[in-house]
Design a protein around this motif. Sequence first.
Motif, mmCIF file in Angstrom:
data_model
loop_
_atom_site.group_PDB
_atom_site.id
_atom_site.type_symbol
_atom_site.label_atom_id
_atom_site.label_comp_id
_atom_site.label_asym_id
_atom_site.label_seq_id
_atom_site.Cartn_x
_atom_site.Cartn_y
_atom_site.Cartn_z
ATOM 1 N N VAL A 133 37.757 67.564 78.642
ATOM 2 C CA VAL A 133 38.255 67.940 79.534
ATOM 3 C C VAL A 133 37.542 67.355 81.119
ATOM 4 O O VAL A 133 38.355 66.152 82.255
ATOM 5 N N PHE A 134 36.539 67.543 81.090
ATOM 6 C CA PHE A 134 35.648 67.483 82.340
ATOM 7 C C PHE A 134 35.388 65.846 82.109
ATOM 8 O O PHE A 134 35.189 64.938 83.296
ATOM 9 N N PRO A 135 34.896 65.177 81.269
ATOM 10 C CA PRO A 135 34.584 63.916 81.204
ATOM 11 C C PRO A 135 35.853 62.333 81.545
ATOM 12 O O PRO A 135 35.793 61.878 82.523
ATOM 13 N N GLU A 136 37.437 63.418 81.452
ATOM 14 C CA GLU A 136 38.358 62.419 81.956
ATOM 15 C C GLU A 136 38.848 63.157 83.278
ATOM 16 O O GLU A 136 39.176 62.274 84.025
ATOM 17 N N LEU A 137 39.433 64.370 83.493
ATOM 18 C CA LEU A 137 39.008 64.200 85.297
ATOM 19 C C LEU A 137 38.112 65.688 86.176
ATOM 20 O O LEU A 137 38.662 65.862 87.269
ATOM 21 N N GLY A 138 36.985 65.664 85.458
ATOM 22 C CA GLY A 138 36.334 66.545 86.299
ATOM 23 C C GLY A 138 35.765 65.850 87.249
ATOM 24 O O GLY A 138 35.960 67.203 88.386
ATOM 25 N N ARG A 139 35.938 64.796 87.916
ATOM 26 C CA ARG A 139 35.020 64.204 89.214
ATOM 27 C C ARG A 139 36.461 63.779 90.035
ATOM 28 O O ARG A 139 36.348 64.227 91.232
ATOM 29 N N ARG A 140 37.887 64.032 89.597
ATOM 30 C CA ARG A 140 39.429 64.129 90.382
ATOM 31 C C ARG A 140 39.704 65.169 91.343
ATOM 32 O O ARG A 140 39.307 65.927 91.264
ATOM 33 N N PRO A 141 39.421 65.145 92.246
ATOM 34 C CA PRO A 141 40.383 65.916 93.775
ATOM 35 C C PRO A 141 41.160 66.918 92.570
ATOM 36 O O PRO A 141 42.598 65.816 92.522
ATOM 37 N N ILE A 142 41.394 68.020 92.830
ATOM 38 C CA ILE A 142 42.113 68.640 91.429
ATOM 39 C C ILE A 142 43.632 68.985 91.955
ATOM 40 O O ILE A 142 45.197 68.326 91.503
ATOM 41 N N ALA A 143 43.845 68.265 93.565
ATOM 42 C CA ALA A 143 45.756 68.153 94.014
ATOM 43 C C ALA A 143 45.903 66.768 94.284
ATOM 44 O O ALA A 143 47.319 67.045 94.102
ATOM 45 N N ASP A 144 45.380 65.835 93.531
ATOM 46 C CA ASP A 144 45.314 64.775 92.938
ATOM 47 C C ASP A 144 46.601 64.342 91.778
ATOM 48 O O ASP A 144 46.584 63.486 91.568
ATOM 49 N N ILE A 145 45.955 64.882 90.955
ATOM 50 C CA ILE A 145 46.149 65.073 89.288
ATOM 51 C C ILE A 145 47.298 65.401 89.108
ATOM 52 O O ILE A 145 48.559 66.080 89.705
ATOM 53 N N THR A 146 47.522 64.203 88.171
ATOM 54 C CA THR A 146 48.779 64.248 87.667
ATOM 55 C C THR A 146 49.232 64.162 86.594
ATOM 56 O O THR A 146 49.266 64.683 85.835
ATOM 57 N N ALA A 147 50.598 64.784 86.482
ATOM 58 C CA ALA A 147 51.086 65.660 84.670
ATOM 59 C C ALA A 147 50.791 64.176 83.623
ATOM 60 O O ALA A 147 50.250 65.043 82.589
ATOM 61 N N PRO A 148 50.886 63.159 84.659
ATOM 62 C CA PRO A 148 50.851 62.036 83.039
ATOM 63 C C PRO A 148 49.293 61.548 82.965
ATOM 64 O O PRO A 148 49.010 61.320 82.093
ATOM 65 N N GLN A 149 48.294 61.603 84.118
ATOM 66 C CA GLN A 149 46.461 62.227 84.150
ATOM 67 C C GLN A 149 46.639 62.914 83.091
ATOM 68 O O GLN A 149 45.679 62.918 81.864
ATOM 69 N N LEU A 150 46.943 64.705 83.168
ATOM 70 C CA LEU A 150 46.957 65.444 82.405
ATOM 71 C C LEU A 150 47.261 65.385 81.153
ATOM 72 O O LEU A 150 46.648 65.226 79.971
ATOM 73 N N LEU A 151 48.539 64.663 80.513
ATOM 74 C CA LEU A 151 49.666 64.078 79.501
ATOM 75 C C LEU A 151 47.781 63.040 78.860
ATOM 76 O O LEU A 151 47.877 63.052 77.410
ATOM 77 N N ALA A 152 47.559 62.148 79.513
ATOM 78 C CA ALA A 152 46.509 61.290 79.021
ATOM 79 C C ALA A 152 44.912 62.031 78.048
ATOM 80 O O ALA A 152 45.106 61.883 77.290
ATOM 81 N N VAL A 153 44.709 63.001 78.713
ATOM 82 C CA VAL A 153 43.849 63.541 78.251
ATOM 83 C C VAL A 153 44.871 64.342 76.566
ATOM 84 O O VAL A 153 43.355 64.335 76.376
ATOM 85 N N ALA A 154 45.460 64.898 76.880
ATOM 86 C CA ALA A 154 45.874 66.046 75.495
ATOM 87 C C ALA A 154 46.207 65.139 74.849
ATOM 88 O O ALA A 154 45.940 65.188 73.511
ATOM 89 N N LYS A 155 46.785 63.401 74.717
ATOM 90 C CA LYS A 155 46.902 62.612 74.104
ATOM 91 C C LYS A 155 45.802 61.798 72.926
ATOM 92 O O LYS A 155 45.824 61.876 71.890
ATOM 93 N N LYS A 156 44.609 61.512 73.843
ATOM 94 C CA LYS A 156 43.425 61.488 73.828
ATOM 95 C C LYS A 156 42.754 62.723 72.928
ATOM 96 O O LYS A 156 41.833 62.181 71.307
ATOM 97 N N ILE A 157 42.857 63.898 73.276
ATOM 98 C CA ILE A 157 42.168 64.726 71.519
ATOM 99 C C ILE A 157 42.525 65.045 70.761
ATOM 100 O O ILE A 157 43.010 65.176 69.389
#
Length: 406
Positions: A133-157
């Motif tokens: 998770v951190f390599p994909e979302l770690g540096r993003r401001p948490i308030a800016d993360i969207t559902a599609p971005q979170l889904l992309a991480v899960a799909k990659k796994i």
Amino acid sequence: MALTDTACKNARCGEDRPYQRFSDAGGLYLEVTAAGSKLWRWKYRFNGKEKRLAIGMYPEISLAQARRARDDARDLLKAGTDPVQAKADRKLADRVKLENTFESVARAWYDHWKGSKSPRHADYVLRRLEADVFPELGRRPIADITAPQLLAVAKKIESRGAVDIAKRAWQTCGQIFRYGLAHGLLERNPATDVKPSDALKPRKKAHFARLDAKEMPELLRKIEAYAGTPVTRLSMKLMALTFVRTGELIGAHWDEFDLEKAKEWRIPAERMKMKTPHIVPLSKQAIEVLQTIHELRGLSGLLFPGERDHDKPMSNNTILAALKRMGYGGRMTGHGFRGVASTILHELGHRHDIIELQLAHQERDDVSAAYNFATYLPQRRKMMQAWADHLDMLRAGAKVIPFKAA
């Protein structure tokens, strides 16, 4: 006289002067220093005091942009807001936003969350975050993360075949976002906008390998004649008699047992899957097995210490390897004893709720946990002794006729 783009470009500071100002209109001016830098400023009054707002450097900020910034600041002033203070507030908000990256909030959540979890489980969760998770979302401001971005991480796994890990990552992220919500770091939990089942592959339910009830007599006789270490043979006997989870068995400590008075095994909450205490009433046969184990390995605080390191429990593969050695590879596991016990106890007529309690299947909340773990204890004692007696009959080859339990 208003400035022009040419005038701004040609503006120079006079000799022997640290700076020189070139006025535009409405308080806006271009300040040129002796070193040649050019800064847009706007002069205004707030609460009777003269103040200056720094707008930006020329030519990065053009004359037209500077005038728009002046007009915006003037609107703030008309609304009763100090433009300089508003700019400082924006800078602070931007800095907080940058500091509140997903990784920084996740680590704060982890420090809060891990207290009630086993060190092994907590370490696993952190390692999965660091790896996936951190390599994909770690540096993003948490308030800016969207559902599609979170889904992309899960799909990659998921793409590497780790469907369970993908869903657990989603669930963990959901907990982190809830933590951020509770601390005012974001306004919405993107993990709730989409369900994992809407986008991830369905997980095939895993069934632990287990024998049919009719195969138990032969297994019990093979355990009795097992040619491996005596402690391994006794661990399988105790597993059959108590049908606890493998981790609960191999991690047992002697101070959890009362073989004299209560004749029970009290497994503490931190070692249970449901994180609440669990009582295992001990049959006469289980006590005999425990006494034999104590004679063999009683010097360690652990019931089943490892062969090499006596301060750590034996491997959770020990029982699995023994079953494989007896010819049950892929057909029976330590967890399989629980399934067989449930099947046979139901066939013998014992009540479903009592069986489920003894299997520690029922969910318990914090309020009722202290009560529930001892619910129906007298009935469970009778059932556990009846179970041990039934195993003796199966081992001996006696014909058993199911009957309705009292």
